[in-house]
Each structure stands twice: as structure tokens, then as C-alpha cells.
Design a protein around this motif. Structure first.
Motif, PDB file in Angstrom:
ATOM      1  N   GLU A  38      -8.414  11.966  11.058  1.00 10.96           N
ATOM      2  CA  GLU A  38      -9.240  11.056  10.253  1.00 10.96           C
ATOM      3  C   GLU A  38      -8.891  11.055   8.771  1.00 10.96           C
ATOM      4  O   GLU A  38      -8.885  10.023   8.136  1.00 10.96           O
ATOM      5  N   GLY A  39      -8.585  12.189   8.176  1.00  5.24           N
ATOM      6  CA  GLY A  39      -8.387  12.269   6.731  1.00  5.24           C
ATOM      7  C   GLY A  39      -7.041  11.791   6.213  1.00  5.24           C
ATOM      8  O   GLY A  39      -6.803  11.828   5.008  1.00  5.24           O
ATOM      9  N   VAL A  40      -6.157  11.332   7.090  1.00  2.00           N
ATOM     10  CA  VAL A  40      -4.838  10.874   6.653  1.00  2.00           C
ATOM     11  C   VAL A  40      -4.954   9.497   6.012  1.00  2.00           C
ATOM     12  O   VAL A  40      -5.651   8.626   6.500  1.00  2.00           O
ATOM     13  N   PHE A  41      -4.256   9.334   4.897  1.00  2.00           N
ATOM     14  CA  PHE A  41      -4.169   8.041   4.236  1.00  2.00           C
ATOM     15  C   PHE A  41      -2.883   7.373   4.701  1.00  2.00           C
ATOM     16  O   PHE A  41      -1.830   8.013   4.763  1.00  2.00           O
ATOM     17  N   GLY A  42      -2.951   6.091   5.012  1.00  3.10           N
ATOM     18  CA  GLY A  42      -1.766   5.318   5.380  1.00  3.10           C
ATOM     19  C   GLY A  42      -1.695   4.091   4.493  1.00  3.10           C
ATOM     20  O   GLY A  42      -2.653   3.315   4.424  1.00  3.10           O
ATOM     21  N   CYS A  43      -0.574   3.938   3.796  1.00  5.33           N
ATOM     22  CA  CYS A  43      -0.432   2.842   2.841  1.00  5.33           C
ATOM     23  C   CYS A  43       0.810   2.021   3.113  1.00  5.33           C
ATOM     24  O   CYS A  43       1.761   2.497   3.734  1.00  5.33           O
ATOM     25  N   THR A  44       0.787   0.788   2.619  1.00  2.43           N
ATOM     26  CA  THR A  44       1.958  -0.077   2.653  1.00  2.43           C
ATOM     27  C   THR A  44       2.498  -0.192   1.231  1.00  2.43           C
ATOM     28  O   THR A  44       1.754  -0.078   0.258  1.00  2.43           O
ATOM     29  N   HIS A  45       3.813  -0.423   1.147  1.00  2.00           N
ATOM     30  CA  HIS A  45       4.489  -0.529  -0.150  1.00  2.00           C
ATOM     31  C   HIS A  45       5.549  -1.615  -0.051  1.00  2.00           C
ATOM     32  O   HIS A  45       6.394  -1.566   0.845  1.00  2.00           O
ATOM     33  N   LEU A  46       5.513  -2.577  -0.958  1.00  2.00           N
ATOM     34  CA  LEU A  46       6.539  -3.617  -0.979  1.00  2.00           C
ATOM     35  C   LEU A  46       7.818  -3.042  -1.577  1.00  2.00           C
ATOM     36  O   LEU A  46       7.789  -2.450  -2.657  1.00  2.00           O
ATOM     37  N   VAL A  47       8.926  -3.208  -0.861  1.00  2.00           N
ATOM     38  CA  VAL A  47      10.223  -2.730  -1.332  1.00  2.00           C
ATOM     39  C   VAL A  47      11.044  -3.957  -1.678  1.00  2.00           C
ATOM     40  O   VAL A  47      11.272  -4.816  -0.830  1.00  2.00           O
ATOM     41  N   ARG A  48      11.472  -4.014  -2.923  1.00  2.00           N
ATOM     42  CA  ARG A  48      12.207  -5.192  -3.402  1.00  2.00           C
ATOM     43  C   ARG A  48      13.605  -4.780  -3.853  1.00  2.00           C
ATOM     44  O   ARG A  48      13.924  -4.777  -5.024  1.00  2.00           O
ATOM     45  N   ASP A  49      14.416  -4.420  -2.879  1.00  2.00           N
ATOM     46  CA  ASP A  49      15.807  -4.103  -3.201  1.00  2.00           C
ATOM     47  C   ASP A  49      16.671  -5.135  -2.478  1.00  2.00           C
ATOM     48  O   ASP A  49      16.212  -6.234  -2.221  1.00  2.00           O
ATOM     49  N   GLY A  50      17.878  -4.818  -2.145  1.00  2.00           N
ATOM     50  CA  GLY A  50      18.751  -5.769  -1.459  1.00  2.00           C
ATOM     51  C   GLY A  50      18.269  -6.133  -0.064  1.00  2.00           C
ATOM     52  O   GLY A  50      18.743  -7.093   0.536  1.00  2.00           O
ATOM     53  N   ARG A  51      17.294  -5.379   0.448  1.00  2.00           N
ATOM     54  CA  ARG A  51      16.727  -5.629   1.779  1.00  2.00           C
ATOM     55  C   ARG A  51      15.199  -5.601   1.662  1.00  2.00           C
ATOM     56  O   ARG A  51      14.556  -4.605   1.965  1.00  2.00           O
ATOM     57  N   PRO A  52      14.587  -6.701   1.184  1.00  2.00           N
ATOM     58  CA  PRO A  52      13.130  -6.713   1.007  1.00  2.00           C
ATOM     59  C   PRO A  52      12.399  -6.406   2.316  1.00  2.00           C
ATOM     60  O   PRO A  52      12.746  -6.931   3.371  1.00  2.00           O
ATOM     61  N   ARG A  53      11.395  -5.536   2.214  1.00  2.00           N
ATOM     62  CA  ARG A  53      10.641  -5.116   3.393  1.00  2.00           C
ATOM     63  C   ARG A  53       9.357  -4.427   2.935  1.00  2.00           C
ATOM     64  O   ARG A  53       9.128  -4.267   1.749  1.00  2.00           O
ATOM     65  N   VAL A  54       8.568  -4.017   3.906  1.00  2.00           N
ATOM     66  CA  VAL A  54       7.343  -3.277   3.622  1.00  2.00           C
ATOM     67  C   VAL A  54       7.516  -1.873   4.194  1.00  2.00           C
ATOM     68  O   VAL A  54       7.688  -1.705   5.400  1.00  2.00           O
ATOM     69  N   ALA A  55       7.506  -0.877   3.320  1.00  2.00           N
ATOM     70  CA  ALA A  55       7.597   0.515   3.739  1.00  2.00           C
ATOM     71  C   ALA A  55       6.183   1.070   3.900  1.00  2.00           C
ATOM     72  O   ALA A  55       5.204   0.456   3.462  1.00  2.00           O
ATOM     73  N   LEU A  56       6.088   2.220   4.524  1.00  3.76           N
ATOM     74  CA  LEU A  56       4.800   2.873   4.753  1.00  3.76           C
ATOM     75  C   LEU A  56       4.797   4.238   4.084  1.00  3.76           C
ATOM     76  O   LEU A  56       5.854   4.829   3.861  1.00  3.76           O
ATOM     77  N   ASP A  86       6.346   4.271  -3.909  1.00  2.56           N
ATOM     78  CA  ASP A  86       5.870   4.005  -5.266  1.00  2.56           C
ATOM     79  C   ASP A  86       4.478   4.591  -5.414  1.00  2.56           C
ATOM     80  O   ASP A  86       3.924   5.146  -4.477  1.00  2.56           O
ATOM     81  N   GLU A  87       3.903   4.465  -6.591  1.00  5.69           N
ATOM     82  CA  GLU A  87       2.599   5.068  -6.894  1.00  5.69           C
ATOM     83  C   GLU A  87       1.410   4.162  -6.611  1.00  5.69           C
ATOM     84  O   GLU A  87       0.271   4.559  -6.805  1.00  5.69           O
ATOM     85  N   VAL A  88       1.657   2.924  -6.186  1.00  5.61           N
ATOM     86  CA  VAL A  88       0.565   1.947  -6.076  1.00  5.61           C
ATOM     87  C   VAL A  88       0.388   1.446  -4.644  1.00  5.61           C
ATOM     88  O   VAL A  88       0.191   0.268  -4.422  1.00  5.61           O
ATOM     89  N   GLY A  89       0.414   2.334  -3.695  1.00  4.18           N
ATOM     90  CA  GLY A  89       0.274   1.925  -2.302  1.00  4.18           C
ATOM     91  C   GLY A  89      -1.006   1.165  -2.023  1.00  4.18           C
ATOM     92  O   GLY A  89      -2.033   1.359  -2.672  1.00  4.18           O
ATOM     93  N   ARG A  90      -0.915   0.291  -1.048  1.00  5.44           N
ATOM     94  CA  ARG A  90      -2.038  -0.523  -0.567  1.00  5.44           C
ATOM     95  C   ARG A  90      -2.589   0.197   0.658  1.00  5.44           C
ATOM     96  O   ARG A  90      -1.930   0.275   1.688  1.00  5.44           O
ATOM     97  N   ALA A  91      -3.781   0.746   0.554  1.00  4.49           N
ATOM     98  CA  ALA A  91      -4.345   1.593   1.610  1.00  4.49           C
ATOM     99  C   ALA A  91      -4.862   0.771   2.786  1.00  4.49           C
ATOM    100  O   ALA A  91      -5.663  -0.147   2.612  1.00  4.49           O
ATOM    101  N   VAL A  92      -4.390   1.111   3.964  1.00  3.76           N
ATOM    102  CA  VAL A  92      -4.850   0.514   5.212  1.00  3.76           C
ATOM    103  C   VAL A  92      -5.684   1.537   5.969  1.00  3.76           C
ATOM    104  O   VAL A  92      -6.746   1.231   6.494  1.00  3.76           O
ATOM    105  N   LEU A  93      -5.184   2.765   6.015  1.00  2.33           N
ATOM    106  CA  LEU A  93      -5.906   3.883   6.633  1.00  2.33           C
ATOM    107  C   LEU A  93      -6.392   4.795   5.516  1.00  2.33           C
ATOM    108  O   LEU A  93      -5.609   5.237   4.684  1.00  2.33           O
TER     109      LEU A  93
END
Length: 175
Positions: A38-56, A86-93
Motif C-alpha cells: 500500500e505505501g508504495v508511490f508510483g509516478c509517471t514521468h515524461l521523457v523528452r529525448d530522441g525517443r519521447p515516452r512516459v517512464a515510471l 526527474d523530480e516532478v513525477g505525476r503520482a498515480v499510486l
């Protein structure tokens, strides 16, 4: 609920997902499959390099939880690293996320979850604790300087809604 600063053990997980919706589903699926506590935080992070994607990222108070998680994710072919992308993750969990449904006062939202504060777009002041938030069952706060902050916007009847829309219209949808 006790406020939680960023946790000491954090893993970054590189993915091939390209949308936040895909990343949310992947994060929830992994949390379920890996039986994350329960106490785990799960976040998404936009990655804007040569291969744009969403990291976790996954963060926990205890290193053994993430050591096992790292091993299992690596076995599944994910590239796993120490630390968040990065330092500004978007929290989902996050603690209390599942209790944020329906309409709540901001005081209830803060008491039930790890969210530290709520800001309202276009206003310099913090909203009153009795202000109602219509969650739309989609609450995605962001880490800001070590605090989990939910951005909200004014809605009908003096209520607020989370800034992030659960069903956004894709860009150029009518073209």
C-alpha cells in the motif's frame, strides 16, 4: 494521514509507453502483478529525448521491497535504474489514492491521502478546507519541491475539479 516526503528508495523504469493513459494502466498492472504494498508511490514521468515516452518510478520506505521489484521488472525486460527520471513525477499510486472518489471537501482529501496541499489555477491563495472537489475518480497530484500537490480548477457551483481531465480530447480530434 501523515504527510510523506519523497521516499528514500526510488527506482526508475523505462517503458515504451507514449501516453499518460497507457502509463497509468501499465503502472496499475505492474503494481497488481508485483503485489506492491500500500505505501508504495508510483509516478509517471515524461521523457523528452530522441525517443519521447512516459517512464515510471516506484518509491518505497523499505529497500527490500524495491530490490525484489527491481529483480522482477528486470526479468520482464524493463530497463530499471536507481532514482526517478526527474523530480516532478505525476503520482498515480500513492497512499489513500483509492479513497479519493466522488465529491470530497479538501480537508477530507488531505486527511485521506498523502497529498500535502491543493492549488487552484489562476488564484494565488490556497482554497478553503471546506471547498468541495469533484474527483471524477481521477486524482493525479505532482511532486513539487518534496511535496505532493494537486492542481485543481474552478468548476460549476463553486466546486473544484482536478486539473487533469480523465478523458481528454486528443489534439486535432476533429481533423
Amino acid at each position: 494521514m501523515t504527510r510523506t516526503a519523497p521516499l528514500p528508495y526510488v527506482l526508475g523504469v523505462d517503458t515504451d509507453t507514449t501516453t499518460l493513459r497507457e502509463a497509468d494502466h501499465l503502472l496499475r498492472a505492474l503494481a497488481s502483478e508485483l503485489a506492491l504494498p500500500e505505501g508504495v508511490f508510483g509516478c509517471t514521468h515524461l521523457v523528452r529525448d530522441g525517443r519521447p515516452r512516459v517512464a515510471l518510478s516506484l518509491a518505497a520506505e523499505s529497500e527490500p521491497v524495491l530490490r525484489t521489484t527491481r529483480d522482477r521488472l528486470t526479468e520482464r525486460g524493463y530497463e530499471v535504474s536507481d532514482g526517478a527520471p526527474d523530480e516532478v513525477g505525476r503520482a498515480v499510486l500513492f497512499p489513500g489514492a483509492d479513497a479519493l472518489t466522488g465529491t470530497l471537501t479538501l480537508a477530507e482529501l488531505l486527511a485521506r491521502s498523502a497529498i500535502d496541499r491543493v492549488t487552484v489555477l489562476g488564484t494565488p491563495d490556497e482554497p478553503a478546507p471546506q471547498t468541495l472537489l469533484v474527483t471524477r475518480e481521477h486524482v493525479r497530484p505532482h511532486w513539487q519541491v518534496g511535496h505532493l500537490v494537486l492542481a485543481a480548477m474552478p468548476a460549476a457551483g463553486g466546486t473544484l475539479v482536478p486539473f487533469e481531465d480523465p478523458d481528454p480530447t486528443p489534439c486535432c480530434a476533429d481533423h
